[in-house]
Design an enzyme around this catalytic site. Structure first.
Site, short mmCIF file in Angstrom:
data_model
loop_
_atom_site.label_atom_id
_atom_site.label_comp_id
_atom_site.label_asym_id
_atom_site.label_seq_id
_atom_site.Cartn_x
_atom_site.Cartn_y
_atom_site.Cartn_z
N ASP A 1 -1.92 -5.95 -16.92
CA ASP A 1 -0.63 -5.88 -17.60
C ASP A 1 -0.22 -7.29 -18.01
O ASP A 1 0.07 -8.13 -17.14
CB ASP A 1 0.40 -5.26 -16.66
CG ASP A 1 1.79 -5.12 -17.28
OD1 ASP A 1 1.99 -5.58 -18.42
OD2 ASP A 1 2.67 -4.54 -16.61
N SER B 1 3.33 -9.40 -37.52
CA SER B 1 3.71 -8.26 -38.36
C SER B 1 4.50 -8.74 -39.56
O SER B 1 5.21 -9.75 -39.50
CB SER B 1 4.56 -7.27 -37.56
OG SER B 1 5.14 -6.29 -38.41
N TYR C 1 11.65 -6.14 -32.40
CA TYR C 1 10.25 -6.41 -32.77
C TYR C 1 10.16 -7.62 -33.71
O TYR C 1 9.31 -8.50 -33.53
CB TYR C 1 9.67 -5.17 -33.44
CG TYR C 1 8.19 -5.21 -33.72
CD1 TYR C 1 7.26 -5.23 -32.69
CD2 TYR C 1 7.72 -5.18 -35.04
CE1 TYR C 1 5.90 -5.23 -32.95
CE2 TYR C 1 6.36 -5.18 -35.31
CZ TYR C 1 5.46 -5.21 -34.27
OH TYR C 1 4.11 -5.22 -34.53
N ILE D 1 -0.87 -0.70 -41.94
CA ILE D 1 -2.29 -0.55 -41.66
C ILE D 1 -2.54 0.86 -41.15
O ILE D 1 -1.76 1.39 -40.34
CB ILE D 1 -2.78 -1.58 -40.62
CG1 ILE D 1 -2.40 -3.01 -41.07
CG2 ILE D 1 -4.28 -1.46 -40.40
CD1 ILE D 1 -3.04 -3.47 -42.36
#
Length: 240
Positions: free
Chosen positions: A60, A138, A151, A184
């Site tokens: 993790d 991104s 994000y 994508i």
């Protein structure tokens, strides 16, 4: 000693393509997953059946202690040459309705995870005076996106970290770059955008392929890209 590359989130659509590309380029692959070790093992098996070398690992990246333990075991065999920080999550909500947990989880995986994985690997890389660190970001960090303030914030910070770390490592033969994909075609994006939406958003009228992102990463990991560092390179079909 063979060249080794670690791809976090290597069992996902883009991660899998990156692992396959780097394996084809001659790297011994470490295919990382968080919980789904079986999926990473399947990617590693595909690479091995194609004549490459790959091992699946699971930890993790938000757990600093667990990440450190896993990386210590990897570094026992020597420094890594290539690190691709691909693991990431999004948990979308319009900002007035976003919970603190949604904010913290996305920041934790996308930004703190970058630190937990990258920081322990940099000094061994510096000592070897060659390395490639590639952060998968991104288009949301470049253009913003409704419902993704968390994000976009995490990936935007990753862009700034990329540029700052590139300055620190440039004289040591180590490049640090970010790749910012647009739409994508992966399982994660399946069903999110229909063909009409893609045609409206993307001038090329199609979603990108994971292999196209992987080809860019493969180039940035190569000797030919040795003079490219501190850059955020978007691959988005002309969206921005």
């Amino acid at each position: 000693m063979n060249k080794r590359a670690l791809v976090t989130g290597g069992s996902g659509g883009i991660g899998r393509a990156i692992c396959q590309r780097l394996a084809a380029d001659g790297y011994d692959m470490l295919v990382h997953a968080n919980r789904h070790l079986d999926t990473a093992a399947a990617v590693a098996a595909e690479i091995c059946s194609a004549g490459g070398k790959a091992t699946a690992i699971a930890f993790d990246i938000t757990d600093a202690a667990a990440t450190s333990t896993a990386l210590d075991a990897i570094l026992a065999a020597g420094p890594l040459q290539v690190l691709v920080n691909n693991a990431g999550v999004h948990d979308d909500a319009v900002f007035p309705g976003m919970t603190a947990l949604q904010w913290q989880r996305v920041i934790d995986v996308n930004l703190n995870g970058f630190f937990n994985v990258t920081q322990p690997l940099t000094l061994p890389m510096i000592r070897s005076r060659w390395g490639r660190i590639i952060n998968i970001s991104s288009v949301a960090a470049l253009a913003g996106n409704r419902g993704q303030v968390n994000y976009a914030a995490a990936k935007g910070a990753l862009h700034s970290a990329t540029k700052a770390l590139a300055l620190e490592l440039a004289s040591r033969g180590i490049t640090v770059n970010a790749v910012a994909p647009g739409l994508i075609d992966t399982a994660m994006s399946d069903g999110v955008f229909d063909k009409e939406a893609i045609a409206r958003l993307v001038p090329m009228k199609r979603a990108g392929r994971p292999q196209e992102v992987a080809d860019l990463v493969g180039f940035l990991a190569s000797e030919q890209a040795g003079y490219i560092t501190g850059q955020v390179i978007s691959i988005n079909g002309g969206m921005i």
